[in-house]
Design an enzyme around this catalytic site. Sequence first.
Site, short mmCIF file in Angstrom:
data_model
loop_
_atom_site.label_atom_id
_atom_site.label_comp_id
_atom_site.label_asym_id
_atom_site.label_seq_id
_atom_site.Cartn_x
_atom_site.Cartn_y
_atom_site.Cartn_z
N ALA A 53 0.81 -1.21 0.00
CA ALA A 53 0.00 0.00 0.00
C ALA A 53 0.85 1.26 0.00
O ALA A 53 0.43 2.29 -0.52
CB ALA A 53 -0.92 0.00 1.22
N CYS A 54 2.01 1.19 0.59
CA CYS A 54 2.81 2.38 0.87
C CYS A 54 3.62 2.83 -0.35
O CYS A 54 4.41 2.05 -0.89
CB CYS A 54 3.76 2.08 2.03
SG CYS A 54 5.00 3.34 2.35
N PRO A 55 3.48 4.08 -0.79
CA PRO A 55 4.24 4.53 -1.96
C PRO A 55 5.74 4.59 -1.71
O PRO A 55 6.53 4.40 -2.63
CB PRO A 55 3.67 5.93 -2.24
CG PRO A 55 3.12 6.38 -0.92
CD PRO A 55 2.60 5.14 -0.25
#
Length: 326
Positions: A53-55
């Site tokens: 999920a984390c960019p």
Amino acid sequence: MSSSTKPSTAASEITKEGEFRRQVSSFRSFVEPGPNAEFPAEAGRYHLYVSYACPWAHRTLIVRKLKGLDSLIGVSVVNYLMGPKGWEFTSPDVVPGATLDNANGAKYIHEVYFKADPEYSARYTVPLLWDTKKQTIVNNESSEIIRMFNTAFDELIAPEYRGITFYPEELRPQIDELNEWIYDTVNNGVYKSGFATAQDAYEKNCRALFQSLERIEEILSKNEFLLGKRLTEADLRLFTTIVRFDPVYHGHFKCNIKQIATGYPSILRWTREIYQLPGIKETVNMDHIKKHYYMSHTQINPSQVVPLSNGPNLDAPTVKPAARPY
């Protein structure tokens, strides 16, 4: 070791003026080639903790893939849902795409931080690069981890990946200049807009974000990539924000002046071209991305209802590079 855990949400990073201020990463050592380095490059020694999920974590997965480091650096993927105790490890049987902690057997990422430093008191973030020999964290700053992946392991990787660099010496000043304003107004700008708790703070950061998107659109209307025909670190850092823009940031973070799909044709073409490069698509897990934001940020979306759209189709039309871009 503290028995309590520091909140993992961004609420602790909001100023009294309603501005979001991201914390500075705490672990800043480097893996380097050569046996005398503090953290020498070795196959199988280092383990990467990420969230799909984390960019910021996404950057490291991309460079790991493009540099052929899959067999040299292991990876553990947390559950998309961030609860009160932070990032959690979950069996893929329960959450497809997630993994158990393959290096330390932890239940939560905060346990890994406390193992490295029992007095640690900042937030428990990903990505995180772990040294399995010294049993400590090397680095938890994504911009530095991708620099390590870019060059530190070149003597150990397959010949076809050696010498590939996304931070070429002759382009470093331009890359650094791009990174500076894109990070502030776009990568972090979506968060400064979405987590703002005051109207003035929101409007200021949202307008700055779209001013930068217009600037990027102008650049990409003339260039294949941000710096011409060569794919660089600047492109990869921006890509992980843009791929999340329409499905998440446009609605969830109220970055809604325009959409990428309908408002920025050159950015959309560029996004498709990067997405279609070998290995990139498998680093994009839109199920984890959407569920994390819409279900974890209950202060923004208390219903936890997740929208249907995944954003523009990035598989088609096909966009082929004019030449090998890296």
